[in-house]
Design an enzyme around this catalytic site. Structure first.
Site, PDB file in Angstrom:
ATOM      1  N   ARG A 170       0.958  -1.189  -0.065  1.00 34.24           N
ATOM      2  CA  ARG A 170       0.219   0.080   0.204  1.00 34.24           C
ATOM      3  C   ARG A 170       0.882   1.045  -0.483  1.00 34.24           C
ATOM      4  NH1 ARG A 170      -2.254  -1.873   5.668  1.00 34.24           N
ATOM      5  NH2 ARG A 170      -1.537  -0.439   6.844  1.00 34.24           N
ATOM      6  N   ARG A 174       7.854   5.862  -6.540  1.00 33.68           N
ATOM      7  CA  ARG A 174       8.002   6.397  -6.987  1.00 33.68           C
ATOM      8  C   ARG A 174       8.922   6.915  -8.001  1.00 33.68           C
ATOM      9  NH1 ARG A 174       4.796  10.078  -4.386  1.00 33.68           N
ATOM     10  NH2 ARG A 174       2.938   9.563  -4.022  1.00 33.68           N
ATOM     11  N   ARG A 247      -2.958  -6.210  16.235  1.00 27.51           N
ATOM     12  CA  ARG A 247      -2.319  -5.697  17.078  1.00 27.51           C
ATOM     13  C   ARG A 247      -2.867  -4.508  17.539  1.00 27.51           C
ATOM     14  NH1 ARG A 247       2.372  -6.679  18.842  1.00 27.51           N
ATOM     15  NH2 ARG A 247       4.611  -5.140  18.376  1.00 27.51           N
ATOM     16  N   ARG A 279       6.088   6.464  15.804  1.00 28.88           N
ATOM     17  CA  ARG A 279       6.091   7.800  15.383  1.00 28.88           C
ATOM     18  C   ARG A 279       6.249   8.522  16.263  1.00 28.88           C
ATOM     19  NH1 ARG A 279       1.624   6.170  10.951  1.00 28.88           N
ATOM     20  NH2 ARG A 279       0.431   4.528  12.362  1.00 28.88           N
ATOM     21  N   GLU A 299       3.525   7.179  19.029  1.00 31.78           N
ATOM     22  CA  GLU A 299       2.647   6.077  19.256  1.00 31.78           C
ATOM     23  C   GLU A 299       3.973   4.567  19.592  1.00 31.78           C
ATOM     24  OE1 GLU A 299       0.731   6.164  15.404  1.00 31.78           O
ATOM     25  OE2 GLU A 299       0.175   4.242  15.212  1.00 31.78           O
ATOM     26  N   TYR A 347      -8.494  -3.709   7.785  1.00 30.17           N
ATOM     27  CA  TYR A 347      -8.114  -2.278   7.951  1.00 30.17           C
ATOM     28  C   TYR A 347      -9.039  -1.604   6.517  1.00 30.17           C
ATOM     29  CZ  TYR A 347      -5.168   1.650   7.643  1.00 30.17           C
ATOM     30  OH  TYR A 347      -5.408   2.923   8.046  1.00 30.17           O
ATOM     31  N   ASP A 349      -9.394   1.945   5.192  1.00 25.13           N
ATOM     32  CA  ASP A 349      -9.623   3.645   5.092  1.00 25.13           C
ATOM     33  C   ASP A 349     -11.312   4.424   5.884  1.00 25.13           C
ATOM     34  OD1 ASP A 349      -6.667   4.316   5.327  1.00 25.13           O
ATOM     35  OD2 ASP A 349      -6.255   3.610   3.079  1.00 25.13           O
TER      36      ASP A 349
END
Ligand code: FAD
Ligand code: UDP
Length: 367
Positions: A170, A174, A247, A279, A299, A347, A349
């Site tokens: 995901r 680039r 998790r 993070r 986190e 999961y 979004d």
């Protein structure tokens, strides 16, 4: 007494409640938490919108979903461009020409491609079978070692060679100088926070907080013709086929009264294995804030057990098979609709949750 009892005042439950109410139905929404909005809950502290359950950036490629959310919020022009900190070295994310230049000094896409191909060939991976092999074959061993391995193993609590390859797919890769973490056409943060979106959806609808469905199931079930259930599907069926694994995360929030700019970016990932958190979020940067202080959140990934807050489903073979057994049990129940991330063990979004809730509404009312 009600047409629908909606278990969960998160995004799925709230979109469903809003749409059903619009169609003249009566809804009772309950949530075991003491607030609405589930994981997209934001709270204004020291004039800064705090994402209480981790950084949430709205992004979608779907014009209809983008138009749909506009009725509940005005979005700013935030573009997510996290920075990776590997033992004090800083790199651009997602993996793009800026990252390749910072790592190797390469200046053209062809040079970067050659470098990656060389590393992939030396690793000898033909058909990637797990996350480690997938990552090396996409970006080579240097990026894997510095920016992926440590972060991934902390995040998931297991070796990257035991994890499914799809997790890493995901992330965009680039060969342009573009630090946008997402490929979607539309992206932003709601200026008034996410809670305000859900408040608008639930406006005028009866909501009971701090109410656990399973503690009052007997009484609650009698209150409505149909139930929309957005909690954990294995719990609904009393864990009959075993527990679905997750998790978890722990968030350590800190207000810095004397620091107006702690890290210069909303999201900085710590990609080494030694730093215990994955993070640090500096919330004001999601909104281009200029407040005198700053609010940061570290986190920490955490083990999950029943009773803890579930964050990421562990979609390995064993858990997916278990989920399919629950899904089969859910199918014949005509008066219970299962929806959202916990009831589908996926999961999802936010744009996917909205899309799925709207599809559920269409199925319920148009057929
Ligand atoms: P939830 O928000 O979890 O809502 C379910 C609700 O049901 C909860 O309020 C819960 O308290 C309630 N409930 C559960 N069981 C019971 C019970 N027994 N009785 C009563 N109530 C119950 N998405 C994006 O689009 N962009 C992002 O940047 C992004 N970042 C994320 C970062 C993190 C760390 C995580 C974990 C997720 C992120 N997401 C992101 C995904 C986003 O959080 C989800 O899409 C969304 O919150 C799912 O909504 P939901 O309604 O399915 O679930
Ligand atoms: N990832 C990584 N390094 C990073 C960011 C992400 O290796 O700096 C990997 C990691 O395996 C993670 C996956 O990419 O689980 C997906 O990352 P994403 O940011 O989409 O997930 P999030 O952690 O935000 O849920």
């Amino acid at each position: 007494m009600y047409d629908y009892l909606i278990v969960g005042a998160g995004l799925f439950g709230s979109v469903f409640a809003y749409e059903a109410t619009k169609r003249g139905k009566t809804c009772l929404v309950i949530d075991k938490a003491d607030h609405i909005a589930g994981h997209i809950y934001t709270e204004k502290i020291q004039d800064i919108q705090i994402h209480k359950y981790g950084a949430h950036i709205f992004h979608t490629n779907n014009q209809k979903i983008w138009d749909y959310v506009q009725q509940f919020a005005e979005f700013n022009h935030y573009i997510n461009s996290p920075i990776a900190n590997y033992r004090g070295e800083l790199y651009s994310l997602p993996f793009n020409m800026n990252t390749f230049y910072q790592l190797w000094g390469v200046k053209t896409p062809q040079e970067a491609k050659n470098k990656i191909k060389d590393q992939r060939d030396r690793a000898g991976i033909v058909e990637p079978k797990n996350l480690e092999e997938q990552a090396i074959s996409l970006v080579g061993t240097d990026i894997y070692e510095k920016l992926i391995k440590g972060y991934t193993e902390k995040q998931w609590g297991r070796s990257a060679s035991e994890l499914p390859a799809f997790i890493i797919r995901r992330l965009p890769i680039r060969f342009t100088f573009d630090n946008n973490y997402f490929n979607d056409r539309f992206q932003g943060i709601p200026i008034e926070g996410y809670t305000s979106i859900v408040e608008k959806m639930l406006d005028g609808i009866e909501v009971r907080l701090s109410t656990d469905y399973f503690e009052h199931k007997h009484t609650l079930d009698k209150l409505a013709d149909k139930i929309v259930f957005t909690g954990m599907i294995d719990q609904y069926f009393n864990y009959e086929h075993g527990i679905l694994d997750y998790r978890s995360l722990r968030f350590d929030h800190e207000y810095l009264a004397d620091i107006d700019n702690f890290q210069g970016n909303a999201v900085v990932n710590y990609t080494d294995i030694e730093t215990p958190f994955t993070r640090i979020i500096e919330h004001k940067h999601f909104a281009f804030g200029t407040q005198p202080g700053s609010y940061i959140t570290r986190e920490y990934p955490a083990e999950w057990k029943v009773g803890d807050e579930p964050y990421y489903p562990i979609n390995d073979k064993e858990n997916n098979e278990k989920y399919n057994l629950y899904k089969a049990m859910a199918k014949p129940l005509k008066n219970v609709i299962f929806g959202g991330r916990l009831a589908t063990y996926k999961y999802l979004d936010m744009h996917q949750v909205i899309n799925s809730a709207l599809q559920t509404i269409r199925k319920e009312f148009d057929s």
